[in-house]
Design a protein around this motif. Structure first.
Motif, PDB file in Angstrom:
ATOM      1  N   MET A   1       7.681  -3.848  15.390  1.00 38.18           N
ATOM      2  CA  MET A   1       6.281  -3.443  15.271  1.00 38.18           C
ATOM      3  C   MET A   1       6.079  -2.182  14.447  1.00 38.18           C
ATOM      4  O   MET A   1       5.007  -1.583  14.481  1.00 38.18           O
ATOM      5  CB  MET A   1       5.676  -3.257  16.668  1.00 38.18           C
ATOM      6  N   ILE A   2       7.071  -1.773  13.652  1.00 39.92           N
ATOM      7  CA  ILE A   2       6.983  -0.525  12.897  1.00 39.92           C
ATOM      8  C   ILE A   2       5.771  -0.490  11.972  1.00 39.92           C
ATOM      9  O   ILE A   2       5.226   0.587  11.681  1.00 39.92           O
ATOM     10  CB  ILE A   2       8.277  -0.297  12.085  1.00 39.92           C
ATOM     11  N   HIS A   3       5.303  -1.640  11.518  1.00 43.31           N
ATOM     12  CA  HIS A   3       4.181  -1.654  10.566  1.00 43.31           C
ATOM     13  C   HIS A   3       2.880  -1.161  11.192  1.00 43.31           C
ATOM     14  O   HIS A   3       1.915  -0.906  10.470  1.00 43.31           O
ATOM     15  CB  HIS A   3       3.981  -3.052   9.984  1.00 43.31           C
ATOM     16  N   THR A   4       2.845  -0.983  12.502  1.00 47.27           N
ATOM     17  CA  THR A   4       1.639  -0.431  13.127  1.00 47.27           C
ATOM     18  C   THR A   4       1.533   1.078  12.914  1.00 47.27           C
ATOM     19  O   THR A   4       0.466   1.662  13.145  1.00 47.27           O
ATOM     20  CB  THR A   4       1.619  -0.723  14.637  1.00 47.27           C
ATOM     21  N   SER A   5       2.622   1.721  12.500  1.00 43.76           N
ATOM     22  CA  SER A   5       2.569   3.167  12.280  1.00 43.76           C
ATOM     23  C   SER A   5       3.131   3.578  10.930  1.00 43.76           C
ATOM     24  O   SER A   5       3.109   4.760  10.593  1.00 43.76           O
ATOM     25  CB  SER A   5       3.334   3.904  13.388  1.00 43.76           C
ATOM     26  N   LEU A   6       3.626   2.619  10.139  1.00 45.50           N
ATOM     27  CA  LEU A   6       4.225   2.910   8.841  1.00 45.50           C
ATOM     28  C   LEU A   6       3.530   2.085   7.771  1.00 45.50           C
ATOM     29  O   LEU A   6       3.684   0.867   7.713  1.00 45.50           O
ATOM     30  CB  LEU A   6       5.724   2.590   8.860  1.00 45.50           C
ATOM     31  N   SER A   7       2.743   2.739   6.941  1.00 43.72           N
ATOM     32  CA  SER A   7       2.053   2.032   5.862  1.00 43.72           C
ATOM     33  C   SER A   7       1.429   3.042   4.926  1.00 43.72           C
ATOM     34  O   SER A   7       0.987   4.110   5.345  1.00 43.72           O
ATOM     35  CB  SER A   7       0.962   1.103   6.409  1.00 43.72           C
ATOM     36  N   ARG A   8       1.420   2.712   3.649  1.00 41.27           N
ATOM     37  CA  ARG A   8       0.788   3.554   2.648  1.00 41.27           C
ATOM     38  C   ARG A   8      -0.329   2.776   1.971  1.00 41.27           C
ATOM     39  O   ARG A   8      -0.231   1.553   1.788  1.00 41.27           O
ATOM     40  CB  ARG A   8       1.818   4.018   1.614  1.00 41.27           C
ATOM     41  N   ARG A   9      -1.377   3.475   1.610  1.00 41.62           N
ATOM     42  CA  ARG A   9      -2.517   2.859   0.925  1.00 41.62           C
ATOM     43  C   ARG A   9      -2.051   2.121  -0.327  1.00 41.62           C
ATOM     44  O   ARG A   9      -1.321   2.661  -1.145  1.00 41.62           O
ATOM     45  CB  ARG A   9      -3.538   3.930   0.563  1.00 41.62           C
ATOM     46  N   MET A  10      -2.500   0.889  -0.453  1.00 45.70           N
ATOM     47  CA  MET A  10      -2.153   0.093  -1.625  1.00 45.70           C
ATOM     48  C   MET A  10      -3.300   0.118  -2.629  1.00 45.70           C
ATOM     49  O   MET A  10      -4.459  -0.117  -2.274  1.00 45.70           O
ATOM     50  CB  MET A  10      -1.848  -1.353  -1.223  1.00 45.70           C
ATOM     51  N   LEU A  11      -2.979   0.419  -3.849  1.00 43.71           N
ATOM     52  CA  LEU A  11      -3.972   0.400  -4.914  1.00 43.71           C
ATOM     53  C   LEU A  11      -4.145  -1.031  -5.404  1.00 43.71           C
ATOM     54  O   LEU A  11      -3.194  -1.809  -5.423  1.00 43.71           O
ATOM     55  CB  LEU A  11      -3.527   1.306  -6.060  1.00 43.71           C
ATOM     56  N   GLY A  12      -5.340  -1.353  -5.811  1.00 44.42           N
ATOM     57  CA  GLY A  12      -5.588  -2.701  -6.296  1.00 44.42           C
ATOM     58  C   GLY A  12      -7.059  -2.957  -6.491  1.00 44.42           C
ATOM     59  O   GLY A  12      -7.890  -2.046  -6.403  1.00 44.42           O
TER      60      GLY A  12
ATOM     61  N   ALA B   1       2.668  -5.243  -8.505  1.00 49.59           N
ATOM     62  CA  ALA B   1       2.588  -4.898  -9.923  1.00 49.59           C
ATOM     63  C   ALA B   1       1.268  -4.199 -10.237  1.00 49.59           C
ATOM     64  O   ALA B   1       1.224  -3.216 -10.998  1.00 49.59           O
ATOM     65  CB  ALA B   1       2.744  -6.159 -10.777  1.00 49.59           C
ATOM     66  N   ARG B   2       0.177  -4.698  -9.662  1.00 50.46           N
ATOM     67  CA  ARG B   2      -1.126  -4.072  -9.884  1.00 50.46           C
ATOM     68  C   ARG B   2      -1.157  -2.671  -9.275  1.00 50.46           C
ATOM     69  O   ARG B   2      -1.701  -1.735  -9.879  1.00 50.46           O
ATOM     70  CB  ARG B   2      -2.217  -4.952  -9.279  1.00 50.46           C
ATOM     71  N   HIS B   3      -0.573  -2.524  -8.105  1.00 51.10           N
ATOM     72  CA  HIS B   3      -0.498  -1.191  -7.475  1.00 51.10           C
ATOM     73  C   HIS B   3       0.247  -0.219  -8.386  1.00 51.10           C
ATOM     74  O   HIS B   3      -0.213   0.914  -8.619  1.00 51.10           O
ATOM     75  CB  HIS B   3       0.214  -1.296  -6.129  1.00 51.10           C
ATOM     76  N   ASN B   4       1.400  -0.642  -8.901  1.00 50.99           N
ATOM     77  CA  ASN B   4       2.202   0.241  -9.750  1.00 50.99           C
ATOM     78  C   ASN B   4       1.465   0.582 -11.039  1.00 50.99           C
ATOM     79  O   ASN B   4       1.542   1.720 -11.528  1.00 50.99           O
ATOM     80  CB  ASN B   4       3.543  -0.415 -10.050  1.00 50.99           C
ATOM     81  N   GLU B   5       0.742  -0.391 -11.578  1.00 48.95           N
ATOM     82  CA  GLU B   5      -0.021  -0.150 -12.799  1.00 48.95           C
ATOM     83  C   GLU B   5      -1.080   0.926 -12.569  1.00 48.95           C
ATOM     84  O   GLU B   5      -1.224   1.873 -13.361  1.00 48.95           O
ATOM     85  CB  GLU B   5      -0.676  -1.446 -13.273  1.00 48.95           C
ATOM     86  N   LEU B   6      -1.828   0.779 -11.469  1.00 47.72           N
ATOM     87  CA  LEU B   6      -2.882   1.755 -11.179  1.00 47.72           C
ATOM     88  C   LEU B   6      -2.288   3.116 -10.819  1.00 47.72           C
ATOM     89  O   LEU B   6      -2.867   4.153 -11.135  1.00 47.72           O
ATOM     90  CB  LEU B   6      -3.766   1.234 -10.054  1.00 47.72           C
ATOM     91  N   ALA B   7      -1.147   3.115 -10.156  1.00 48.60           N
ATOM     92  CA  ALA B   7      -0.494   4.380  -9.805  1.00 48.60           C
ATOM     93  C   ALA B   7      -0.075   5.130 -11.074  1.00 48.60           C
ATOM     94  O   ALA B   7      -0.234   6.358 -11.155  1.00 48.60           O
ATOM     95  CB  ALA B   7       0.714   4.124  -8.908  1.00 48.60           C
ATOM     96  N   ARG B   8       0.447   4.413 -12.063  1.00 52.53           N
ATOM     97  CA  ARG B   8       0.836   5.054 -13.319  1.00 52.53           C
ATOM     98  C   ARG B   8      -0.368   5.622 -14.060  1.00 52.53           C
ATOM     99  O   ARG B   8      -0.288   6.643 -14.741  1.00 52.53           O
ATOM    100  CB  ARG B   8       1.560   4.040 -14.220  1.00 52.53           C
ATOM    101  N   ARG B   9      -1.510   4.962 -13.893  1.00 53.37           N
ATOM    102  CA  ARG B   9      -2.733   5.414 -14.565  1.00 53.37           C
ATOM    103  C   ARG B   9      -3.453   6.483 -13.758  1.00 53.37           C
ATOM    104  O   ARG B   9      -4.506   6.983 -14.176  1.00 53.37           O
ATOM    105  CB  ARG B   9      -3.667   4.219 -14.803  1.00 53.37           C
ATOM    106  N   GLY B  10      -2.905   6.824 -12.603  1.00 58.25           N
ATOM    107  CA  GLY B  10      -3.490   7.876 -11.789  1.00 58.25           C
ATOM    108  C   GLY B  10      -4.777   7.487 -11.097  1.00 58.25           C
ATOM    109  O   GLY B  10      -5.605   8.337 -10.776  1.00 58.25           O
TER     110      GLY B  10
END
Length: 431
Positions: free
Chosen positions: A88-99, A421-430
């Protein structure tokens, strides 16, 4: 539906608020606009990067001392080669996903769905595919998977929605899929406010505490000794586990382990102030006139009683952790929890004790693994089943070999790669 309502519903399926609005046909049709639309999860949970400490603290937070989770040196000698996180770790471990969010026209068309209607979380189905290890970061995407309308003489019309969230790591590997069952009903005032107020707080004699302690003394994880598929028999009972008596200390430990209830969260001083500025409706004044989080019904009797419960009660997700703990103790280091379905049927109040029992009800070969089906449940000291559950566990086999981790649907795997891939793209673009 707000997450505040979800939290109350997860604690038991008898939310005590009164709702005077009927389900509207237009809301049902508007909800259907969301079917099949996946969007990134925009929540930062308490933990954002998995570490050895994250794993240990989370496990200990719900009372699990399995060395696979709490002792890195021990874990290094298992098939996993190091610590892995509890299911059940995903109930306390997660980062905002860009998209990309859902289309603006649909977002506007579905705003305020089922407003004023009694909504509760009746249960959850979870499937697990990959272990979470130190260094991993989890993200999520999902949306409405299904919607069904039912009619009954007792509850009137109800709408059952299944919301799917796909949990992936930084490598775009699917770690878990959770499906939460949301039910909107037209019960209106058929359930009287405060119907539980006659429940007395639990109390215990020294002899009763000794009986509970004896169960604790005989508990423990299977550990390194394989539980072979061939040795398990249908009808075989699983050992009893106990959780409780539930105390405020348990609630504190659960939060300390990482359960933060993002994005609402709980924070101190200036952090709490900033959160209150962002989520003012989530803060309700206490008897002293101090704004405090609505979720304090999980530790403050006065507020729980103000909305019709006799005392504070647990989180449904806490019991879900307990249920998975029951299985991971039993299956040993070499087993793998494939899936679990659980329901929160009754409240688990401060002072209550939950006894978890179960039995093997099926045994077969599935996708090259020897698997067993288990029916189990948490039963309170009042003799009420508060959380019935079913699960499927893969076990090592003398004939078939070690457990092979399951593979998700290929189409869903491709979608996970595209979202990452979309998350990484947006992360690179800030963005």
């Amino acid at each position: 539906m707000t997450q505040t309502h979800q939290a109350e519903g997860q604690a038991g399926n008898d939310d005590v608020r009164e709702y005077d609005h009927a389900i509207k046909d237009e809301d049902i049709e508007r909800a259907k606009l969301l079917l099949g639309l996946d969007a990134p999860a925009s929540i930062d949970e308490h933990h954002q990067v998995c570490t050895v400490d994250t794993i240990r603290q989370f496990a200990i937070g719900y009372g699990d001392d399995n060395p696979l989770y709490t002792d890195p040196d021990y874990a290094a000698g298992t098939r996993w080669g190091g610590p892995i996180a509890p299911p059940m770790i995903h109930t306390s471990l997660s980062r905002r996903m860009l998209g990309d969010p859902i289309p603006d026209d649909i977002r506007k068309a579905t705003k305020g769905l089922f407003s004023g209607v009694h909504i509760f979380v009746s249960g959850q189905d979870t499937e697990w595919y990959k272990p979470v290890r130190p260094g991993d970061v989890l993200y999520g995407f999902g949306g409405l998977e299904s919607i069904e309308v039912k009619n009954s003489e007792y509850a009137g019309r109800s709408v059952i929605r299944v919301r799917r969230v796909v949990r992936i790591n930084q490598r775009a590997e699917i770690v878990a899929i959770e499906r939460t069952i949301l039910i909107a009903t037209e019960r209106k005032k058929s359930r009287e406010r405060g119907k539980y107020m006659n429940i007395e707080p639990a109390s215990y004699t020294d002899e009763q505490i000794a009986e509970i302690d004896e169960i604790y003394a005989n508990e423990g994880p299977r550990g390194a000794e394989p539980r072979w598929f061939e040795d398990v028999e249908v009808g075989e009972p699983l050992p009893k586990m106990v959780k409780g008596p539930l105390t405020l200390t348990d609630m504190i430990c659960f939060h300390a382990g990482g359960y933060g209830f993002g994005p609402y969260g709980i924070g101190s001083a200036r952090v709490g102030y900033k959160n209150r500025m962002k989520k003012p409706k989530f803060y309700i004044k206490n008897a002293a006139g101090i704004p405090d989080v609505a979720q304090r019904l999980h530790w403050e009797n006065e507020w729980a009683q103000a909305i019709g419960n006799p005392m504070a009660y647990d989180y449904g997700v806490m019991r879900e952790c307990w249920l998975t703990h029951y299985l991971t103790d039993w299956m040993g280091d070499d087993g793998w929890l494939l899936r679990q379905h659980d329901e929160m049927r009754k409240f688990n109040y401060i002072g209550d004790t939950q006894f978890i029992t179960g039995e093997v009800v099926g045994k077969r070969v599935e996708n090259g693994n020897g698997v067993v089906d288990i029916e189990f449940r948490a039963t309170s000291q009042r003799g009420e089943v508060t959380a019935p559950a079913t699960a499927t566990v893969a076990l090592p086999s003398r004939e078939l070999g070690p457990v092979v981790l399951p593979e998700p649907d290929e189409e869903l795997k491709r979608k996970a790669v595209a979202f990452m891939a979309r998350h990484n793209e947006l992360a690179r673009r800030g963005k």
